[in-house]
Enzyme design. Structure first.
Site, PDB file in Angstrom:
ATOM      1  N   HIS A 149     -60.578  -2.596  17.302  1.00 19.74           N
ATOM      2  CA  HIS A 149     -59.730  -3.104  16.221  1.00 19.74           C
ATOM      3  C   HIS A 149     -59.556  -4.618  16.287  1.00 19.74           C
ATOM      4  O   HIS A 149     -59.087  -5.232  15.325  1.00 19.74           O
ATOM      5  CB  HIS A 149     -58.368  -2.399  16.231  1.00 19.74           C
ATOM      6  CG  HIS A 149     -57.437  -2.840  17.314  1.00 19.74           C
ATOM      7  ND1 HIS A 149     -57.179  -2.083  18.431  1.00 19.74           N
ATOM      8  CD2 HIS A 149     -56.682  -3.954  17.450  1.00 19.74           C
ATOM      9  CE1 HIS A 149     -56.299  -2.711  19.196  1.00 19.74           C
ATOM     10  NE2 HIS A 149     -55.979  -3.855  18.614  1.00 19.74           N
ATOM     11  N   ASP A 195     -61.412   3.647  19.622  1.00 17.53           N
ATOM     12  CA  ASP A 195     -61.097   2.214  19.569  1.00 17.53           C
ATOM     13  C   ASP A 195     -61.708   1.495  20.767  1.00 17.53           C
ATOM     14  O   ASP A 195     -61.029   1.164  21.737  1.00 17.53           O
ATOM     15  CB  ASP A 195     -59.577   2.033  19.535  1.00 17.53           C
ATOM     16  CG  ASP A 195     -59.165   0.595  19.290  1.00 17.53           C
ATOM     17  OD1 ASP A 195     -60.017  -0.197  18.851  1.00 17.53           O
ATOM     18  OD2 ASP A 195     -57.986   0.274  19.540  1.00 17.53           O
ATOM     19  N   SER A 290     -54.275  -6.198  23.477  1.00 14.78           N
ATOM     20  CA  SER A 290     -55.338  -5.300  23.019  1.00 14.78           C
ATOM     21  C   SER A 290     -56.649  -5.600  23.724  1.00 14.78           C
ATOM     22  O   SER A 290     -57.030  -6.755  23.913  1.00 14.78           O
ATOM     23  CB  SER A 290     -55.542  -5.465  21.512  1.00 14.78           C
ATOM     24  OG  SER A 290     -54.495  -4.891  20.794  1.00 14.78           O
TER      25      SER A 290
END
Length: 604
Positions: A149, A195, A290
């Protein structure tokens, strides 16, 4: 366009007009506008020089890599590309000597403890346009694992760089360009299912440097629930808060799939996701973390860290009953091995590879068969015809890459790198968007900031006033594969000799004058203009199109910068020959001779 921008541009555009019979025929851009244009031209030169230096550094690293292989123990040398690594690196997951292999139990990324220098040698930082966006994990000399992402809306590898880990003594981190981005083909941006993304580095990480790869799981087994594992990153200190300037670490327990499903609901996919943290809250990853690691220690005589999760998403940061969610690495181990061991013929060459490939249609470069092999996979003709077809398709794709790179590069220079990081809906564990910079002459109305490209180096070549210093070549005797690399190095040096040899004190582009013909307005609102510019002791004059309204001027600046680079390149290639005062005979005939340092338009 903001009112402040319009006022600024109107002030800069105070025209200096020349008239005939009371009617204006020509106008000059104001000194303020020329100053801004000169500043953008200087940035383009600096970016071009950095790109050329990176291209040479990358080939030198390849040469060192090849020499290292040749000097190693006798073993069959694979014919795979130099950027390809074995999926399981040697000495993975080991910290530097003198750095404790423990993470503070009470540390918190959200508002907590700073990790010691060098404690996370596999932790990297992904940067979009020079600004940090996500974390990542070094899993091999040329490969980084991160969250898919992170690349939503910005998947062009030319935009990205990777900042490697600093050393245990605070050695400065190295910045490496990205060669290829491989998001998992089944990544779902709505559910964050699958992801995961692999990032191939343009330059392999040196085994002598501070950065070290993490170990990947050997099989499908994971540590049981309750196992204390570690997380780290530069993410926000609290939800929607500022990012940390230093790496922060925390130790969090793995939670069972049932517990995760119960507290997180249907948003959790246990088949590809795991969760870790404290149900009481307080310790968690946050925005900006992330792609970072969730590692667990593997016991043994030489304890090492193994990567079991990649930071993906979470509901808030450190809130009670909302642990962080991580992508399971064990589920994707086969996919990771397949991608990292794939040969060059299995995927299309990247734009960065093509932009650094000095091919010519009439004289193909020696590495064309390997670089372009992807396009010959399904060719049914003869070997020679398939090779020609592959080369043609390679050249076509490279032209597209050059156009995209150059256009978006200049747009990116005009807007500023911070414009790339606007609000990005859909990122649950993404980075918070930095504040927009104040409006300036670089604003381009209607342009999507996610489509911009940073300057990756135009293919300008030529000579500077200094004689180039020959690069010292490593000894090639007895080491196959070095000669083509040395030829490649020499070709890159020739192609970028002009920009590489400009002394730092001369690396400034000056636009002295832009003279627009008011009777030549095009359907797009641009006017034909003659431009006088300088670079060091070089002076060039060239023609182009310029806008005289705020919006049209902003859109015409990138093209003017491109033409300026081409003009200086042409001037450097003809160094030593008698120089005419103009670039192009037709321009000289129309404008006449230069008088008192100004362009003099003909007056009927």
């Amino acid at each position: 366009m903001p009112l402040a921008m319009l006022l600024l541009l109107l002030l800069l555009l105070s025209p200096d007009s020349q008239t005939a019979h009371g009617h204006p025929l020509y106008t000059r851009l104001s000194p303020g506008a020329l100053q801004v244009l000169s500043a953008q031209g200087t940035q383009a030169l600096q970016a071009a020089q950095r790109s050329a230096q990176w291209a040479i550094k990358r080939v030198l690293m390849e040469i060192q890599h090849r020499l290292h292989e040749c000097q190693g123990p006798g073993r069959p040398r694979p014919q795979a590309p130099l950027l390809q690594d074995p999926p399981e690196p040697v000495q993975c997951g080991e910290r530097h000597q003198g750095v404790a292999n423990t993470t503070r139990a009470h540390g918190r990324i959200v508002g907590g403890s700073t990790a010691p220098s060098g404690a996370w040698p596999w932790l990297v930082r992904l940067q979009l346009g020079g600004l940090p966006l996500c974390g990542g994990v070094l899993v091999a000399a040329s490969w980084v694992l991160t969250a898919a992402h992170c690349f939503a809306g910005a998947s062009n590898e030319l935009l990205w760089t990777v900042m490697l880990a600093e050393g245990p003594q605070g050695e400065q981190a190295e910045e490496v360009q990205v060669n290829r981005i491989l998001p998992h083909p089944k990544f779902d941006p709505q559910t964050f299912h699958n992801d995961l993304a692999l990032v191939q580095l343009w330059t392999p990480v040196s085994p002598e440097g501070p950065a070290r790869p993490i170990c990947l799981p050997q099989g499908s087994r994971e540590p049981p629930a309750g196992t204390p594992c570690a997380i780290a990153g530069w993410g926000a200190l609290f939800e929607d808060g500022p990012e940390s300037e230093a790496v922060r670490e925390a130790r969090v327990p793995l939670l069972s799939a049932d517990t995760c499903q119960k507290v997180l609901g249907p948003g959790l996919r246990p088949s590809t996701m795991l969760c870790a943290g404290y149900l009481a809250g307080g310790i968690d990853s946050c925005q900006g973390d992330s792609g970072g690691p969730l590692t667990c220690s593997e016991p043994g005589p030489r304890p090492r860290e193994v990567l079991f999760g990649v930071t993906s998403w979470g509901d808030g940061c450190g809130e009670p009953g909302k642990p962080g969610v991580y992508t399971r690495v064990t589920v994707f181990k086969d996919w990771l091995q397949e991608q990292m061991s794939a040969g060059p013929s299995t995927r299309e060459p990247s734009c960065r590879e093509l932009l650094n490939w000095n091919a010519r249609e009439e004289e193909p470069f020696t590495d064309a068969p390997g670089l372009c092999a992807f396009y010959a996979r399904q060719c049914l003709g003869s070997e020679s015809s398939c090779a020609r077809l592959a080369l043609q398709q390679c050249l076509q794709r490279r032209r597209r890459c050059e156009l995209r790179s150059l256009a978006h590069t200049l747009l990116g220079l005009l807007r500023g790198a911070q414009e790339l990081l606007g609000p990005r809906p859909g990122l649950r564990r993404g980075v918070s968007a930095p504040a927009r910079s104040a409006p300036s002459l670089q604003e381009l109305p209607g342009h999507n900031p996610r489509e911009q490209r940073l300057y990756s180096g135009s293919r300008i070549a030529g000579t500077w006033l200094q004689k180039p210093k020959p690069e010292r070549r490593p000894e090639t005797k007895g080491c196959p594969g070095l000669e083509p690399l040395q030829q490649k190095l020499a070709a890159i040096q020739r192609a970028h000799a002009w920009i590489l040899q400009i002394p730092a004190e001369h690396l400034a582009m000056n636009f002295h004058e832009v003279l627009a013909d008011l009777g030549s307005k095009t359907l797009t609102g641009l006017f034909r203009a003659w431009v006088r510019a300088g670079l060091g002791d070089q002076r060039v004059v060239f023609s182009g199109l310029v806008g005289l309204e705020p919006s049209t001027l902003a859109h015409s600046l990138p093209r003017l910068l491109v033409q300026a680079l081409k003009a200086f390149r042409s001037a450097s290639l003809t160094e030593g020959e008698p120089q005419a005062p103009w670039i192009g005979a037709d321009q000289g005939q129309r404008l006449g001779k230069e008088r008192q340092g100004q362009l003099q338009p003909p007056v009927p």
